[in-house]
Design a protein around this motif. Structure first.
Motif, short mmCIF file in Angstrom:
data_model
loop_
_atom_site.label_atom_id
_atom_site.label_comp_id
_atom_site.label_asym_id
_atom_site.label_seq_id
_atom_site.Cartn_x
_atom_site.Cartn_y
_atom_site.Cartn_z
N ALA A 129 0.85 -1.10 0.00
CA ALA A 129 0.08 -0.09 -0.04
C ALA A 129 0.95 1.33 0.12
O ALA A 129 0.26 2.34 0.03
N GLY B 145 1.80 3.14 -6.02
CA GLY B 145 1.11 2.80 -7.01
C GLY B 145 -0.29 2.30 -6.78
O GLY B 145 -0.91 3.07 -6.12
N ASN C 155 -1.98 -7.28 -2.77
CA ASN C 155 -1.53 -6.52 -3.77
C ASN C 155 -0.11 -6.47 -4.05
O ASN C 155 0.41 -6.17 -5.30
N VAL D 86 -1.00 -0.07 -15.67
CA VAL D 86 -1.26 0.95 -14.82
C VAL D 86 0.22 1.67 -14.58
O VAL D 86 1.01 1.21 -14.08
N1 LIG Z 1 1.58 -1.58 -12.80
C1 LIG Z 1 0.91 -2.29 -13.61
O1 LIG Z 1 0.95 -2.09 -14.97
C2 LIG Z 1 0.40 -3.60 -13.18
C3 LIG Z 1 -0.19 -4.52 -14.06
C4 LIG Z 1 -0.67 -5.78 -13.76
C5 LIG Z 1 -0.56 -6.03 -12.36
N2 LIG Z 1 0.00 -5.28 -11.55
C6 LIG Z 1 0.16 -5.84 -10.02
O2 LIG Z 1 -0.26 -4.83 -9.11
C7 LIG Z 1 0.28 -4.74 -7.84
C8 LIG Z 1 0.72 -3.52 -7.65
O3 LIG Z 1 1.56 -3.17 -8.67
P1 LIG Z 1 2.11 -1.58 -8.78
O4 LIG Z 1 2.13 -1.15 -10.25
O5 LIG Z 1 1.54 -0.60 -7.70
O6 LIG Z 1 3.75 -1.77 -8.19
P2 LIG Z 1 4.67 -0.69 -7.42
O7 LIG Z 1 4.27 0.62 -7.79
O8 LIG Z 1 5.97 -1.27 -7.87
O9 LIG Z 1 4.06 -1.01 -5.93
C9 LIG Z 1 4.48 -2.38 -5.24
C10 LIG Z 1 4.03 -2.46 -4.01
O10 LIG Z 1 4.43 -3.61 -3.40
C11 LIG Z 1 5.07 -3.36 -2.31
N3 LIG Z 1 6.01 -4.55 -2.05
C12 LIG Z 1 6.91 -5.02 -3.06
N4 LIG Z 1 7.45 -5.93 -2.61
C13 LIG Z 1 7.03 -6.13 -1.13
C14 LIG Z 1 7.50 -6.92 -0.27
N5 LIG Z 1 8.58 -7.71 -0.12
N6 LIG Z 1 7.15 -6.80 0.93
C15 LIG Z 1 6.02 -5.83 1.43
N7 LIG Z 1 5.53 -5.12 0.27
C16 LIG Z 1 5.98 -5.23 -0.95
C17 LIG Z 1 5.60 -2.24 -2.38
O11 LIG Z 1 5.87 -1.41 -1.32
P3 LIG Z 1 7.73 -1.40 -0.47
O12 LIG Z 1 8.49 -1.01 -1.81
O13 LIG Z 1 7.31 -0.13 0.37
O14 LIG Z 1 7.50 -2.75 0.04
C18 LIG Z 1 4.66 -1.45 -3.18
O15 LIG Z 1 3.80 -0.72 -2.38
C19 LIG Z 1 1.31 -5.89 -8.08
O16 LIG Z 1 0.76 -7.08 -7.54
C20 LIG Z 1 1.64 -6.08 -9.77
O17 LIG Z 1 1.94 -7.13 -9.97
C21 LIG Z 1 0.69 -4.21 -11.77
#
Ligand SMILES: NC(=O)c1ccc[n+]([C@@H]2O[C@H](COP(=O)([O-])OP(=O)(O)OC[C@H]3O[C@@H](n4cnc5c(N)ncnc54)[C@H](OP(=O)(O)O)[C@@H]3O)[C@@H](O)[C@H]2O)c1
Length: 262
Positions: A17, A20, A92, A192
């Protein structure tokens, strides 16, 4: 925020959270009736989002932890659930990885980490509170997968495998838990705008903002949609690619830039 949503979701937990899509979801559910449990590793980012949610009237508990630390994750989720029985858990948190620029294999450590966080992090988060939800006969589990779950893309093998597994796991849980009053939804976003999509070096058609993604997700979770996939054109395209014969699907992935980075 619709008045319809208020009684349904008083206690909401979101992993990943701090930025993103997860941060946008936190803001989407923030209102004076909600207690939010927000999980991430970056304390500073998490506190900023928590402050914005508090400004909307929500009570917020933050969990600064790595979801691959299962004992810590379980302890935190169970303690939150004990104080605030979870109505909605959105798993997420996720990471991605790609093959190398010249087609080099993903290092095995990276593959393991992607599976650990995306798949096992999801399963451990759910397991931490599943028994309690089942005892209450109430609750909703929303698993964030991806449109990449529909067809393995050659540039991101581990990521697509992890998201296909999350989708399959969620589908199984939906059928298993529906008779007990537990709702399960699989969320498959397309592109996204976020740190994750920034790291993806290929065309990103129909990309939407995290706010729009969060709105779409919230609107469909309240309707308990089994599969929440968007945006429509890319969803249709990925579904089509998933049913085409392999060579034709490969051709379309190739001209879209998803076979090799260069
Ligand atoms: N963006 C896209 O185009 C897209 C498309 C399809 C699906 N998704 C999915 O949507 C979800 C969110 O993606 P996003 O685009 O918002 O990515 P993001 O901006 O990179 O954010 C990822 C989030 O996950 C947290 N996170 C990552 N590793 C973690 C860990 N080991 N422990 C706890 N928290 C962790 C991060 O927080 P910290 O760094 O603070 O830990 C951050 O809050 C993901 O599951 C992704 O696969 C995204």
């Amino acid at each position: 925020m619709t008045s319809e949503r208020l009684p349904e979701y008083r206690h909401v937990v979101i992993t990943g959270a701090s930025r993103g899509i997860g941060a946008a979801l936190a803001l989407q559910y923030a209102n004076p009736q909600t207690v939010l449990g927000l999980i991430g590793r970056n304390e500073c980012d998490l506190k900023k989002i928590a402050d914005q949610c508090k400004a909307r009237g929500a009570q917020v508990e933050i969990g600064v932890l790595d979801i691959s630390n299962t004992p810590e994750l379980t302890r935190w989720l169970q303690s939150f659930d004990h104080a605030y029985p979870t109505d909605l858990l959105i798993t997420n948190a996720g990471i991605t990885h790609s093959i190398g620029a010249r087609g080099e294999a993903e290092p095995i450590e990276a593959v393991t980490k992607v599976l650990d966080i995306n798949l096992l992090g999801t399963i451990h988060s759910i397991h931490a509170i599943l028994d309690s939800m089942r005892q209450r006969g109430h609750g909703q589990l929303a698993l964030v997968s991806s449109l990449g779950a529909y067809k393995g893309m050659p540039i991101t093998p581990a990521y697509c495998a992890s998201k296909a597994a999350v989708k399959s796991y969620g589908e199984a849980l939906r059928g298993w838990l529906a008779p007990e009053g537990i709702k399960v939804n699989i969320i498959c976003p397309g592109f996204v705008a976020s740190d994750m999509s920034d790291s993806f070096h290929a065309p990103k058609p129909f990309m939407i903002t995290p706010d729009k993604a969060a709105r779409l997700i919230a609107q469909r979770l309240i309707k308990n949609r089994a599969n929440i996939s968007f945006p429509f054109p890319l969803n249709l395209g990925m579904w089509f690619v998933s049913i085409l014969p392999f060579p034709i699907a490969s051709f379309f992935l190739g001209i879209s830039g998803y076979n090799r980075r260069h």
